[in-house]
Design a protein around this motif. Structure first.
Motif, PDB file in Angstrom:
ATOM      1  N   ARG A 271       6.679 -11.175  -3.942  1.00 40.15           N
ATOM      2  CA  ARG A 271       5.734 -10.366  -3.178  1.00 40.15           C
ATOM      3  C   ARG A 271       6.393  -9.054  -2.762  1.00 40.15           C
ATOM      4  NH1 ARG A 271       1.485 -13.539  -2.503  1.00 40.15           N
ATOM      5  NH2 ARG A 271       0.406 -12.092  -1.127  1.00 40.15           N
ATOM      6  N   MET A 272       5.533  -8.059  -2.510  1.00 37.06           N
ATOM      7  CA  MET A 272       6.003  -6.752  -2.072  1.00 37.06           C
ATOM      8  C   MET A 272       5.287  -6.370  -0.781  1.00 37.06           C
ATOM      9  SD  MET A 272       8.036  -6.105  -4.605  1.00 37.06           S
ATOM     10  CE  MET A 272       8.497  -4.435  -4.185  1.00 37.06           C
ATOM     11  N   GLN A 273       6.057  -5.898   0.182  1.00 35.62           N
ATOM     12  CA  GLN A 273       5.469  -5.407   1.430  1.00 35.62           C
ATOM     13  C   GLN A 273       5.275  -3.900   1.329  1.00 35.62           C
ATOM     14  OE1 GLN A 273       7.632  -6.325   5.011  1.00 35.62           O
ATOM     15  NE2 GLN A 273       6.302  -5.058   6.285  1.00 35.62           N
ATOM     16  N   HIS A 274       4.058  -3.460   1.606  1.00 35.47           N
ATOM     17  CA  HIS A 274       3.727  -2.031   1.592  1.00 35.47           C
ATOM     18  C   HIS A 274       3.005  -1.724   2.889  1.00 35.47           C
ATOM     19  CE1 HIS A 274       1.296   1.578   0.431  1.00 35.47           C
ATOM     20  NE2 HIS A 274       2.481   1.934  -0.025  1.00 35.47           N
ATOM     21  N   GLY A 275       3.681  -1.032   3.799  1.00 43.12           N
ATOM     22  CA  GLY A 275       3.119  -0.837   5.128  1.00 43.12           C
ATOM     23  C   GLY A 275       2.951  -2.178   5.818  1.00 43.12           C
ATOM     24  N   ALA A 276       1.769  -2.439   6.327  1.00 42.41           N
ATOM     25  CA  ALA A 276       1.500  -3.707   7.022  1.00 42.41           C
ATOM     26  C   ALA A 276       0.986  -4.784   6.083  1.00 42.41           C
ATOM     27  CB  ALA A 276       0.489  -3.477   8.144  1.00 42.41           C
ATOM     28  N   GLU A 277       0.800  -4.441   4.798  1.00 44.34           N
ATOM     29  CA  GLU A 277       0.225  -5.387   3.847  1.00 44.34           C
ATOM     30  C   GLU A 277       1.311  -5.972   2.941  1.00 44.34           C
ATOM     31  OE1 GLU A 277      -2.717  -2.954   1.870  1.00 44.34           O
ATOM     32  OE2 GLU A 277      -4.274  -3.753   3.196  1.00 44.34           O
ATOM     33  N   THR A 278       1.034  -7.180   2.440  1.00 46.70           N
ATOM     34  CA  THR A 278       1.923  -7.821   1.471  1.00 46.70           C
ATOM     35  C   THR A 278       1.109  -8.147   0.232  1.00 46.70           C
ATOM     36  OG1 THR A 278       3.244  -8.782   3.260  1.00 46.70           O
ATOM     37  CG2 THR A 278       3.512  -9.729   1.071  1.00 46.70           C
ATOM     38  N   TRP A 279       1.630  -7.727  -0.929  1.00 49.20           N
ATOM     39  CA  TRP A 279       0.906  -7.869  -2.187  1.00 49.20           C
ATOM     40  C   TRP A 279       1.697  -8.704  -3.180  1.00 49.20           C
ATOM     41  CZ3 TRP A 279       0.325  -1.840  -2.662  1.00 49.20           C
ATOM     42  CH2 TRP A 279      -0.602  -1.390  -1.714  1.00 49.20           C
ATOM     43  N   THR A 280       0.988  -9.327  -4.104  1.00 54.60           N
ATOM     44  CA  THR A 280       1.651  -9.955  -5.249  1.00 54.60           C
ATOM     45  C   THR A 280       2.142  -8.846  -6.184  1.00 54.60           C
ATOM     46  OG1 THR A 280      -0.354 -10.036  -6.590  1.00 54.60           O
ATOM     47  CG2 THR A 280       0.069 -11.909  -5.110  1.00 54.60           C
ATOM     48  N   LEU A 281       2.921  -9.212  -7.179  1.00 55.35           N
ATOM     49  CA  LEU A 281       3.432  -8.207  -8.108  1.00 55.35           C
ATOM     50  C   LEU A 281       2.299  -7.578  -8.913  1.00 55.35           C
ATOM     51  CD1 LEU A 281       6.789  -9.731  -9.411  1.00 55.35           C
ATOM     52  CD2 LEU A 281       6.239  -8.590  -7.249  1.00 55.35           C
ATOM     53  N   SER A 282       1.334  -8.375  -9.331  1.00 51.02           N
ATOM     54  CA  SER A 282       0.218  -7.816 -10.093  1.00 51.02           C
ATOM     55  C   SER A 282      -0.632  -6.890  -9.217  1.00 51.02           C
ATOM     56  CB  SER A 282      -0.642  -8.941 -10.680  1.00 51.02           C
ATOM     57  OG  SER A 282      -1.132  -9.793  -9.654  1.00 51.02           O
ATOM     58  N   GLU A 283      -0.814  -7.238  -7.940  1.00 51.91           N
ATOM     59  CA  GLU A 283      -1.541  -6.356  -7.027  1.00 51.91           C
ATOM     60  C   GLU A 283      -0.776  -5.055  -6.805  1.00 51.91           C
ATOM     61  OE1 GLU A 283      -3.875  -9.696  -4.284  1.00 51.91           O
ATOM     62  OE2 GLU A 283      -1.855  -9.035  -3.739  1.00 51.91           O
ATOM     63  N   THR A 284       0.556  -5.154  -6.700  1.00 57.87           N
ATOM     64  CA  THR A 284       1.381  -3.955  -6.544  1.00 57.87           C
ATOM     65  C   THR A 284       1.255  -3.062  -7.769  1.00 57.87           C
ATOM     66  OG1 THR A 284       2.956  -5.218  -5.207  1.00 57.87           O
ATOM     67  CG2 THR A 284       3.716  -3.116  -6.091  1.00 57.87           C
ATOM     68  N   ALA A 285       1.321  -3.666  -8.950  1.00 58.34           N
ATOM     69  CA  ALA A 285       1.223  -2.887 -10.189  1.00 58.34           C
ATOM     70  C   ALA A 285      -0.118  -2.172 -10.285  1.00 58.34           C
ATOM     71  CB  ALA A 285       1.412  -3.814 -11.389  1.00 58.34           C
ATOM     72  N   ALA A 286      -1.200  -2.835  -9.855  1.00 58.11           N
ATOM     73  CA  ALA A 286      -2.529  -2.232  -9.936  1.00 58.11           C
ATOM     74  C   ALA A 286      -2.678  -1.053  -8.989  1.00 58.11           C
ATOM     75  CB  ALA A 286      -3.590  -3.285  -9.638  1.00 58.11           C
ATOM     76  N   ARG A 287      -1.924  -1.060  -7.881  1.00 59.02           N
ATOM     77  CA  ARG A 287      -2.050  -0.004  -6.876  1.00 59.02           C
ATOM     78  C   ARG A 287      -0.960   1.068  -7.007  1.00 59.02           C
ATOM     79  NH1 ARG A 287      -3.829  -4.758  -4.565  1.00 59.02           N
ATOM     80  NH2 ARG A 287      -5.487  -4.638  -2.994  1.00 59.02           N
ATOM     81  N   LEU A 288       0.008   0.840  -7.867  1.00 54.87           N
ATOM     82  CA  LEU A 288       1.170   1.725  -7.948  1.00 54.87           C
ATOM     83  C   LEU A 288       0.774   3.101  -8.478  1.00 54.87           C
ATOM     84  CD1 LEU A 288       4.263   1.826  -7.547  1.00 54.87           C
ATOM     85  CD2 LEU A 288       4.493   1.149  -9.941  1.00 54.87           C
ATOM     86  N   CYS A 289       1.235   4.112  -7.793  1.00 58.54           N
ATOM     87  CA  CYS A 289       0.992   5.496  -8.211  1.00 58.54           C
ATOM     88  C   CYS A 289       2.285   6.274  -8.002  1.00 58.54           C
ATOM     89  CB  CYS A 289      -0.144   6.110  -7.417  1.00 58.54           C
ATOM     90  SG  CYS A 289      -0.518   7.810  -7.868  1.00 58.54           S
ATOM     91  N   VAL A 290       2.869   6.793  -9.054  1.00 55.27           N
ATOM     92  CA  VAL A 290       4.127   7.520  -8.946  1.00 55.27           C
ATOM     93  C   VAL A 290       3.870   9.019  -9.036  1.00 55.27           C
ATOM     94  CG1 VAL A 290       5.447   5.598  -9.895  1.00 55.27           C
ATOM     95  CG2 VAL A 290       4.636   7.423 -11.409  1.00 55.27           C
ATOM     96  N   PRO A 291       4.649   9.839  -8.294  1.00 52.30           N
ATOM     97  CA  PRO A 291       4.484  11.296  -8.374  1.00 52.30           C
ATOM     98  C   PRO A 291       4.832  11.810  -9.774  1.00 52.30           C
ATOM     99  CG  PRO A 291       5.848  10.640  -6.488  1.00 52.30           C
ATOM    100  CD  PRO A 291       5.703   9.446  -7.363  1.00 52.30           C
ATOM    101  N   ARG A 292       4.365  12.998 -10.060  1.00 48.40           N
ATOM    102  CA  ARG A 292       4.744  13.645 -11.312  1.00 48.40           C
ATOM    103  C   ARG A 292       6.246  13.871 -11.325  1.00 48.40           C
ATOM    104  NH1 ARG A 292       5.316  18.900 -12.134  1.00 48.40           N
ATOM    105  NH2 ARG A 292       4.234  19.336 -10.153  1.00 48.40           N
ATOM    106  N   ILE A 293       6.889  13.713 -12.483  1.00 49.56           N
ATOM    107  CA  ILE A 293       8.336  13.909 -12.599  1.00 49.56           C
ATOM    108  C   ILE A 293       8.703  15.300 -12.098  1.00 49.56           C
ATOM    109  CG2 ILE A 293      10.259  14.156 -14.217  1.00 49.56           C
ATOM    110  CD1 ILE A 293       8.948  12.011 -15.925  1.00 49.56           C
ATOM    111  N   GLY A 294       9.669  15.345 -11.195  1.00 55.87           N
ATOM    112  CA  GLY A 294      10.111  16.612 -10.639  1.00 55.87           C
ATOM    113  C   GLY A 294       9.372  17.013  -9.379  1.00 55.87           C
ATOM    114  N   ALA A 295       8.216  16.386  -9.118  1.00 54.77           N
ATOM    115  CA  ALA A 295       7.431  16.758  -7.937  1.00 54.77           C
ATOM    116  C   ALA A 295       7.939  16.075  -6.683  1.00 54.77           C
ATOM    117  CB  ALA A 295       5.962  16.409  -8.153  1.00 54.77           C
ATOM    118  N   ALA A 296       8.537  14.876  -6.866  1.00 57.66           N
ATOM    119  CA  ALA A 296       9.025  14.123  -5.697  1.00 57.66           C
ATOM    120  C   ALA A 296      10.311  14.740  -5.179  1.00 57.66           C
ATOM    121  CB  ALA A 296       9.274  12.666  -6.074  1.00 57.66           C
ATOM    122  N   ASN A 297      10.502  14.681  -3.861  1.00 60.66           N
ATOM    123  CA  ASN A 297      11.720  15.168  -3.231  1.00 60.66           C
ATOM    124  C   ASN A 297      12.658  14.004  -3.024  1.00 60.66           C
ATOM    125  OD1 ASN A 297      13.699  16.453  -1.759  1.00 60.66           O
ATOM    126  ND2 ASN A 297      12.542  16.389   0.163  1.00 60.66           N
ATOM    127  N   ALA A 298      13.645  13.861  -3.923  1.00 54.47           N
ATOM    128  CA  ALA A 298      14.626  12.791  -3.763  1.00 54.47           C
ATOM    129  C   ALA A 298      15.923  13.358  -3.298  1.00 54.47           C
ATOM    130  CB  ALA A 298      14.787  12.048  -5.089  1.00 54.47           C
TER     131      ALA A 298
END
Length: 275
Positions: A248-275
């Protein structure tokens, strides 16, 4: 090897209390066999009052005094020879397996992912091909640069792509996914997968490690199963546990299964994120 310390509070009354003072019960020290690994020990101590008899405990456990697992409520002595076991490798290995499974379940193609890995101790050496299957670029910040240089050559022969290796987190500039043990040591806008830290915004904290039998059933009472599995892997050499991952993965106050996490996952455009 390591020792699990189990302390039981007793409250004898009347004549039983007098007998306790005259003849306190001896600690019970048991060796426990482990499948595919070295044994561990359980020390059971019965006490009256708050503080365990640490001198007797240190004498009994010997070299395992620096590798103790116990209930978090047990007060520790002011003695630098007594140290609780703290995992160094297995949580990050399991987190990597979890993150790569989430990415493989998602609809995000590898060419949209640049993964930064914070692995100061080289825990993931020998396993990074899983990361290269999910990303166009993998950048590793580590203190084990020599080991990771060899790892980069290994995965290049295997996958046709190597790793970018360095000792500073400047490597993470332009990454849109970060894998680390503790999310709180970084302030980044990229998606972060971590074993611990504060869960908010784009952070995913790994929860509920899947531990196979017979090791899960062997977990002593009042001991965290993930902590116990880590001790078996790191101190008893149970290598089969390196295949563990979190369920399971915790995101904020919610806990999701791996498949639920994958369905909701959104990554920034390469180079747009500030790491």
């Amino acid at each position: 090897m390591f020792t699990v310390l189990q302390v039981t509070q007793e409250k004898p009354r009347g004549f039983a209390k007098i007998l306790w003072k005259l003849h306190p019960p001896e600690p019970e020290f048991v060796k426990v066999a482990v499948k595919s690994g070295a044994p561990f020990f359980i020390l059971r101590v019965r006490i009256v009052g708050k503080a365990p008899p640490w001198e007797d405990i240190l004498y009994t456990v010997g070299r395992c005094a620096s590798r103790i697992l116990t209930d978090a409520d047990i007060p520790l002595p002011d003695n630098r020879n007594v140290r609780l076991f703290s995992p160094k490798h297995l949580p990050l290995i399991a987190a990597m397996r979890t993150m790569t499974e989430v990415l493989s379940l998602s609809d995000i193609p590898p060419n949209r992912c640049v993964i930064g890995v914070y692995d100061p101790l080289g825990s993931l050496c020998g396993r990074t091909e899983r990361l290269l299957q999910c990303a166009s670029d993998v950048r590793v910040c580590t203190q084990k640069t020599a080991e990771y240089d060899e790892e980069s050559r290994r995965v290049f022969r295997l996958c046709g792509a190597g790793l970018t290796v360095g000792e500073t987190t400047e490597l993470f500039r332009g990454c849109n996914i970060l894998l680390c043990d503790d999310a709180d040591i970084f302030s980044v806008s990229c998606v972060t997968f971590a074993c611990r830290g504060t869960a908010f915004e784009n952070r995913f904290l790994c929860k509920a490690m899947d531990i196979p039998e017979p090791y899960r059933s062997q977990t002593p009472e009042n001991i965290d199963p993930e902590l116990f599995a880590s001790a078996l892997y790191e101190l008893c050499g149970v290598r089969t546990l390196e295949r563990c991952r979190y369920s399971r993965m915790q995101h904020g106050a919610e806990t999701w299964t791996l498949s639920e996490t994958a369905a909701r996952l959104c990554v920034p455009r390469i180079g747009a994120a500030n790491a």
